[in-house]
Design a protein around this motif. Structure first.
Motif, PDB file in Angstrom:
ATOM      1  N   LYS A  89       0.865  -1.182   0.000  1.00 53.32           N
ATOM      2  CA  LYS A  89       0.000   0.000   0.000  1.00 53.32           C
ATOM      3  C   LYS A  89       0.898   1.226   0.000  1.00 53.32           C
ATOM      4  N   TYR A  90       0.580   2.179  -0.871  1.00 50.90           N
ATOM      5  CA  TYR A  90       1.303   3.442  -0.883  1.00 50.90           C
ATOM      6  C   TYR A  90       0.760   4.330   0.230  1.00 50.90           C
ATOM      7  N   GLU A  91       1.555   4.555   1.259  1.00 49.41           N
ATOM      8  CA  GLU A  91       1.147   5.418   2.360  1.00 49.41           C
ATOM      9  C   GLU A  91       1.464   6.880   2.065  1.00 49.41           C
ATOM     10  N   GLN A  92       2.650   7.120   1.481  1.00 50.18           N
ATOM     11  CA  GLN A  92       3.055   8.490   1.173  1.00 50.18           C
ATOM     12  C   GLN A  92       3.994   8.496  -0.019  1.00 50.18           C
ATOM     13  N   ALA A  93       3.796   9.469  -0.892  1.00 55.46           N
ATOM     14  CA  ALA A  93       4.708   9.696  -2.008  1.00 55.46           C
ATOM     15  C   ALA A  93       5.421  11.017  -1.739  1.00 55.46           C
ATOM     16  N   PHE A  94       6.712  11.036  -1.950  1.00 57.19           N
ATOM     17  CA  PHE A  94       7.490  12.230  -1.640  1.00 57.19           C
ATOM     18  C   PHE A  94       7.657  13.160  -2.843  1.00 57.19           C
ATOM     19  N   GLU A  95       7.311  12.675  -4.031  1.00 55.33           N
ATOM     20  CA  GLU A  95       7.374  13.514  -5.222  1.00 55.33           C
ATOM     21  C   GLU A  95       5.961  13.899  -5.625  1.00 55.33           C
ATOM     22  N   LEU A  96       5.772  15.154  -5.988  1.00 56.92           N
ATOM     23  CA  LEU A  96       4.449  15.696  -6.314  1.00 56.92           C
ATOM     24  C   LEU A  96       3.751  14.889  -7.408  1.00 56.92           C
ATOM     25  N   SER A  97       4.500  14.454  -8.410  1.00 55.65           N
ATOM     26  CA  SER A  97       3.900  13.726  -9.536  1.00 55.65           C
ATOM     27  C   SER A  97       3.397  12.336  -9.139  1.00 55.65           C
ATOM     28  N   GLN A  98       3.795  11.858  -7.970  1.00 52.76           N
ATOM     29  CA  GLN A  98       3.422  10.516  -7.535  1.00 52.76           C
ATOM     30  C   GLN A  98       2.345  10.516  -6.441  1.00 52.76           C
ATOM     31  N   LYS A  99       1.853  11.690  -6.058  1.00 55.10           N
ATOM     32  CA  LYS A  99       0.876  11.814  -4.974  1.00 55.10           C
ATOM     33  C   LYS A  99      -0.419  11.041  -5.243  1.00 55.10           C
ATOM     34  N   TYR A 100      -0.767  10.823  -6.509  1.00 56.31           N
ATOM     35  CA  TYR A 100      -2.003  10.105  -6.845  1.00 56.31           C
ATOM     36  C   TYR A 100      -2.005   8.664  -6.324  1.00 56.31           C
ATOM     37  N   LYS A 101      -0.835   8.121  -6.011  1.00 53.11           N
ATOM     38  CA  LYS A 101      -0.728   6.745  -5.533  1.00 53.11           C
ATOM     39  C   LYS A 101      -1.064   6.602  -4.052  1.00 53.11           C
ATOM     40  N   GLU A 102      -1.055   7.669  -3.301  1.00 51.28           N
ATOM     41  CA  GLU A 102      -1.260   7.590  -1.862  1.00 51.28           C
ATOM     42  C   GLU A 102      -2.606   6.957  -1.524  1.00 51.28           C
ATOM     43  N   GLY A 103      -2.571   5.970  -0.636  1.00 52.50           N
ATOM     44  CA  GLY A 103      -3.781   5.251  -0.250  1.00 52.50           C
ATOM     45  C   GLY A 103      -4.197   4.159  -1.214  1.00 52.50           C
ATOM     46  N   LYS A 104      -3.431   3.942  -2.292  1.00 52.90           N
ATOM     47  CA  LYS A 104      -3.743   2.915  -3.289  1.00 52.90           C
ATOM     48  C   LYS A 104      -2.915   1.657  -3.016  1.00 52.90           C
ATOM     49  N   PHE A 105      -3.282   0.565  -3.696  1.00 53.43           N
ATOM     50  CA  PHE A 105      -2.704  -0.750  -3.427  1.00 53.43           C
ATOM     51  C   PHE A 105      -2.133  -1.385  -4.679  1.00 53.43           C
ATOM     52  N   ILE A 106      -0.972  -1.997  -4.549  1.00 49.60           N
ATOM     53  CA  ILE A 106      -0.338  -2.794  -5.606  1.00 49.60           C
ATOM     54  C   ILE A 106      -0.530  -4.262  -5.247  1.00 49.60           C
ATOM     55  N   ILE A 107      -1.054  -5.048  -6.198  1.00 52.61           N
ATOM     56  CA  ILE A 107      -1.086  -6.507  -6.034  1.00 52.61           C
ATOM     57  C   ILE A 107      -0.365  -7.110  -7.232  1.00 52.61           C
ATOM     58  N   GLU A 108       0.595  -7.977  -6.939  1.00 57.92           N
ATOM     59  CA  GLU A 108       1.369  -8.607  -8.003  1.00 57.92           C
ATOM     60  C   GLU A 108       0.540  -9.684  -8.695  1.00 57.92           C
ATOM     61  N   LEU A 109       0.680  -9.768 -10.018  1.00 57.70           N
ATOM     62  CA  LEU A 109      -0.103 -10.717 -10.817  1.00 57.70           C
ATOM     63  C   LEU A 109       0.134 -12.167 -10.397  1.00 57.70           C
ATOM     64  N   SER A 110       1.322 -12.469  -9.911  1.00 54.44           N
ATOM     65  CA  SER A 110       1.626 -13.850  -9.530  1.00 54.44           C
ATOM     66  C   SER A 110       0.827 -14.309  -8.310  1.00 54.44           C
ATOM     67  N   HIS A 111       0.150 -13.373  -7.619  1.00 56.66           N
ATOM     68  CA  HIS A 111      -0.600 -13.726  -6.411  1.00 56.66           C
ATOM     69  C   HIS A 111      -2.112 -13.602  -6.570  1.00 56.66           C
ATOM     70  N   MET A 112      -2.593 -13.314  -7.780  1.00 59.49           N
ATOM     71  CA  MET A 112      -4.049 -13.183  -7.936  1.00 59.49           C
ATOM     72  C   MET A 112      -4.526 -13.836  -9.224  1.00 59.49           C
ATOM     73  N   ILE A 113      -5.807 -14.204  -9.198  1.00 60.48           N
ATOM     74  CA  ILE A 113      -6.460 -14.781 -10.365  1.00 60.48           C
ATOM     75  C   ILE A 113      -7.764 -14.040 -10.608  1.00 60.48           C
ATOM     76  N   LYS A 114      -8.246 -14.139 -11.838  1.00 59.10           N
ATOM     77  CA  LYS A 114      -9.548 -13.547 -12.181  1.00 59.10           C
ATOM     78  C   LYS A 114     -10.650 -14.477 -11.735  1.00 59.10           C
ATOM     79  N   ASP A 115     -11.687 -13.914 -11.133  1.00 62.55           N
ATOM     80  CA  ASP A 115     -12.841 -14.688 -10.666  1.00 62.55           C
ATOM     81  C   ASP A 115     -14.129 -14.013 -11.128  1.00 62.55           C
ATOM     82  N   ASN A 116     -15.195 -14.808 -11.247  1.00 66.94           N
ATOM     83  CA  ASN A 116     -16.561 -14.302 -11.501  1.00 66.94           C
ATOM     84  C   ASN A 116     -16.745 -13.552 -12.818  1.00 66.94           C
ATOM     85  N   GLY A 117     -17.283 -14.208 -13.793  1.00 68.16           N
ATOM     86  CA  GLY A 117     -17.777 -13.552 -15.001  1.00 68.16           C
ATOM     87  C   GLY A 117     -16.743 -13.014 -15.967  1.00 68.16           C
TER      88      GLY A 117
END
Length: 119
Positions: A89-117
């Motif tokens: 989880k991005y808690e804080q970005a120190f560069e202005l251009s990266q502030k949009y990531k704050e509070g967002k989550f990264i999940i690696e593809l190797s750990h998730m699958i598509k489900d439902n529809g």
């Protein structure tokens, strides 16, 4: 003698009529497809997706890491059911251009699958 097994229970189930992503290890729901922001991210072990929100995920302590896009304060996230580290989880970005990531989550593809529809 009959051995009773405890059924897996997750804290949150996403609506079954929507496409979602689940933990590849235990099938716990992780994120709704509608919360997907970008498929163009890099995790520590390969490609990753950026999500606005996630479910059934725990968060470790935040620490500063120098990532490809600069210095960030991030906290590792893990599946609350099987305890596999999924990304961060991005808690804080120190560069202005990266502030949009704050509070967002990264999940690696190797750990998730598509489900439902996803037909």
């Amino acid at each position: 003698m009959v051995k009773q097994t405890k059924a897996k229970t997750f804290q949150a189930y996403l609506d079954s009529c929507h496409r979602c992503y689940s933990c590849v290890h235990c099938r716990a729901h992780l994120a709704n497809h509608d919360d997907l922001i970008s498929k163009s991210f890099q995790g520590s072990q390969g490609r990753a997706y950026l999500f606005n929100s996630v479910v059934n995920v725990g968060c470790g302590p935040a620490e500063e890491r120098l990532l490809l896009t600069g210095l960030h304060a991030v906290a590792d996230i893990y599946c609350e059911n099987c305890h596999t580290t999924l990304g961060w989880k991005y808690e804080q970005a120190f560069e202005l251009s990266q502030k949009y990531k704050e509070g967002k989550f990264i999940i690696e593809l190797s750990h998730m699958i598509k489900d439902n529809g996803w037909n």
